[in-house]
Design a protein around this motif. Structure first.
Motif, mmCIF file in Angstrom:
data_model
loop_
_atom_site.group_PDB
_atom_site.id
_atom_site.type_symbol
_atom_site.label_atom_id
_atom_site.label_comp_id
_atom_site.label_asym_id
_atom_site.label_seq_id
_atom_site.Cartn_x
_atom_site.Cartn_y
_atom_site.Cartn_z
ATOM 1 N N ILE A 104 12.867 -94.325 -57.716
ATOM 2 C CA ILE A 104 14.206 -94.024 -57.220
ATOM 3 C C ILE A 104 15.164 -94.025 -58.410
ATOM 4 O O ILE A 104 15.252 -95.016 -59.140
ATOM 5 N N ALA A 105 15.859 -92.928 -58.627
ATOM 6 C CA ALA A 105 16.754 -92.799 -59.776
ATOM 7 C C ALA A 105 17.870 -91.810 -59.459
ATOM 8 O O ALA A 105 17.724 -90.971 -58.567
ATOM 9 N N PRO A 106 18.984 -91.864 -60.208
ATOM 10 C CA PRO A 106 20.051 -90.876 -60.000
ATOM 11 C C PRO A 106 19.653 -89.468 -60.399
ATOM 12 O O PRO A 106 20.179 -88.495 -59.874
ATOM 13 N N VAL A 124 12.589 -89.922 -55.850
ATOM 14 C CA VAL A 124 13.726 -90.022 -54.929
ATOM 15 C C VAL A 124 15.025 -90.034 -55.718
ATOM 16 O O VAL A 124 15.219 -90.884 -56.591
ATOM 17 N N VAL A 125 15.908 -89.106 -55.411
ATOM 18 C CA VAL A 125 17.211 -89.060 -56.079
ATOM 19 C C VAL A 125 18.268 -89.677 -55.175
ATOM 20 O O VAL A 125 18.539 -89.187 -54.075
ATOM 21 N N LEU A 126 18.845 -90.797 -55.636
ATOM 22 C CA LEU A 126 19.998 -91.418 -54.998
ATOM 23 C C LEU A 126 21.077 -91.600 -56.056
ATOM 24 O O LEU A 126 20.768 -91.734 -57.249
ATOM 25 N N ASN A 127 22.324 -91.622 -55.635
ATOM 26 C CA ASN A 127 23.382 -91.822 -56.629
ATOM 27 C C ASN A 127 23.301 -93.235 -57.211
ATOM 28 O O ASN A 127 22.643 -94.125 -56.652
ATOM 29 N N GLU A 128 23.961 -93.416 -58.334
ATOM 30 C CA GLU A 128 23.827 -94.680 -59.063
ATOM 31 C C GLU A 128 24.261 -95.877 -58.228
ATOM 32 O O GLU A 128 23.634 -96.949 -58.275
ATOM 33 N N ALA A 129 25.322 -95.710 -57.434
ATOM 34 C CA ALA A 129 25.792 -96.822 -56.605
ATOM 35 C C ALA A 129 24.725 -97.232 -55.598
ATOM 36 O O ALA A 129 24.501 -98.430 -55.359
ATOM 37 N N VAL A 143 10.378 -96.397 -48.720
ATOM 38 C CA VAL A 143 10.672 -94.996 -48.988
ATOM 39 C C VAL A 143 9.945 -94.187 -47.922
ATOM 40 O O VAL A 143 8.714 -94.089 -47.941
ATOM 41 N N ASP A 144 10.702 -93.673 -46.971
ATOM 42 C CA ASP A 144 10.138 -92.897 -45.866
ATOM 43 C C ASP A 144 10.290 -91.417 -46.202
ATOM 44 O O ASP A 144 11.359 -90.840 -46.027
ATOM 45 N N LEU A 145 9.222 -90.828 -46.719
ATOM 46 C CA LEU A 145 9.287 -89.427 -47.147
ATOM 47 C C LEU A 145 9.513 -88.494 -45.963
ATOM 48 O O LEU A 145 10.281 -87.535 -46.061
ATOM 49 N N LEU A 146 8.847 -88.758 -44.854
ATOM 50 C CA LEU A 146 8.956 -87.866 -43.704
ATOM 51 C C LEU A 146 10.370 -87.855 -43.147
ATOM 52 O O LEU A 146 10.894 -86.812 -42.751
ATOM 53 N N ALA A 147 11.005 -89.029 -43.111
ATOM 54 C CA ALA A 147 12.388 -89.127 -42.627
ATOM 55 C C ALA A 147 13.402 -88.852 -43.730
ATOM 56 O O ALA A 147 14.603 -88.734 -43.450
ATOM 57 N N GLN A 148 12.926 -88.782 -44.966
ATOM 58 C CA GLN A 148 13.766 -88.570 -46.148
ATOM 59 C C GLN A 148 14.880 -89.604 -46.248
ATOM 60 O O GLN A 148 16.060 -89.293 -46.365
ATOM 61 N N PHE A 159 17.920 -88.976 -48.702
ATOM 62 C CA PHE A 159 17.712 -88.224 -49.935
ATOM 63 C C PHE A 159 17.155 -86.845 -49.602
ATOM 64 O O PHE A 159 16.540 -86.632 -48.562
ATOM 65 N N ASP A 160 17.408 -85.910 -50.505
ATOM 66 C CA ASP A 160 16.933 -84.537 -50.340
ATOM 67 C C ASP A 160 15.648 -84.320 -51.117
ATOM 68 O O ASP A 160 15.454 -84.889 -52.203
ATOM 69 N N ILE A 161 14.777 -83.490 -50.562
ATOM 70 C CA ILE A 161 13.578 -83.064 -51.265
ATOM 71 C C ILE A 161 13.165 -81.730 -50.661
ATOM 72 O O ILE A 161 13.270 -81.533 -49.446
ATOM 73 N N ASP A 162 12.744 -80.802 -51.505
ATOM 74 C CA ASP A 162 12.405 -79.475 -50.988
ATOM 75 C C ASP A 162 11.130 -79.538 -50.147
ATOM 76 O O ASP A 162 10.287 -80.427 -50.315
#
Length: 206
Positions: A104-106, A124-129, A143-148, A159-162
């Motif tokens: 998990i990183a910005p 996983v991209v999350l903002n720094e805060a 980290v729930d990939l299916l639910a993002q 989080f977004d993922i293509d």
């Protein structure tokens, strides 16, 4: 048979390595790469920070992976531009062999992110805060990939993922596996193209 174990959900402690611009030579120093395979790399993971001197395995006190609480943590928290530097895939292989299944990183270096997706690590991209808030949680992180979404301490962070990356990670597919899904369409195209332009194909014996 899948290319790697699917990772639709990752749960466990999250090791905080909250440094920006961590490059691939820090993740796995070149001196630790002694082969071309995916195994035998975990001991060299972050060797320059994890051990007191090159070639030794004497742990540096205070480095996060030397804390028994975070040993073989399945989730890593990182700073922006994680995985920059050279394109060496060994960096992802080392993380995976150590047990990391999500980072998990910005932000991530693009090639490193692609290597994660092709080798069973969820980037996983999350903002720094949000990353800082997750780092403060004393307990398991999901980290729930299916639910993002990331679940931590009663909070949820989307989080977004293509779609293609999500499918590859959730089902354990590499690029070749993904291409094989279109086998019928590929065969149909080749048959039609061979009929329309036979001169570009090698002659096949009857």
């Amino acid at each position: 048979m899948t290319a790697f174990p699917p990772v639709p959900r990752v749960e466990g402690v999250a090791a905080p390595l909250l440094r920006a611009n961590v490059d691939t030579d820090a993740i796995i120093p070149s001196r630790e790469i002694k082969g071309v395979g995916k195994s035998g790399l975990a001991d060299g993971l972050f060797a320059g920070w994890r051990y007191t001197a090159p070639g030794t395995r004497d742990p540096v006190a205070g480095f996060v992976l030397n804390d028994p609480h975070y040993t073989h943590a399945p989730i890593m928290l990182a700073g922006e531009n994680f995985g920059c530097g050279s394109s060496r895939e060994h960096a992802v292989w080392a993380l995976h062999e150590y047990g990391v299944r999500a980072v998990i990183a910005p932000s991530f270096a693009p090639i490193f992110r692609g290597n994660c997706i092709r080798n069973g690590i969820v980037p996983v991209v999350l903002n720094e805060a949000a990353v800082q808030r997750v780092a403060q949680v004393d307990g398991p992180v999901v980290v729930d990939l299916l639910a993002q979404q990331v679940e931590a301490g009663g909070s949820r962070f989307a989080f977004d993922i293509d779609a293609e990356a999500k499918a590859m990670l959730a089902e354990g597919l590499d690029g070749i596996d993904l291409t094989k899904r279109y086998g019928t369409a590929i065969d149909t195209f080749h048959a039609a193209d061979r009929a329309a332009r036979p001169w570009i194909y090698l002659r096949q014996d009857p």
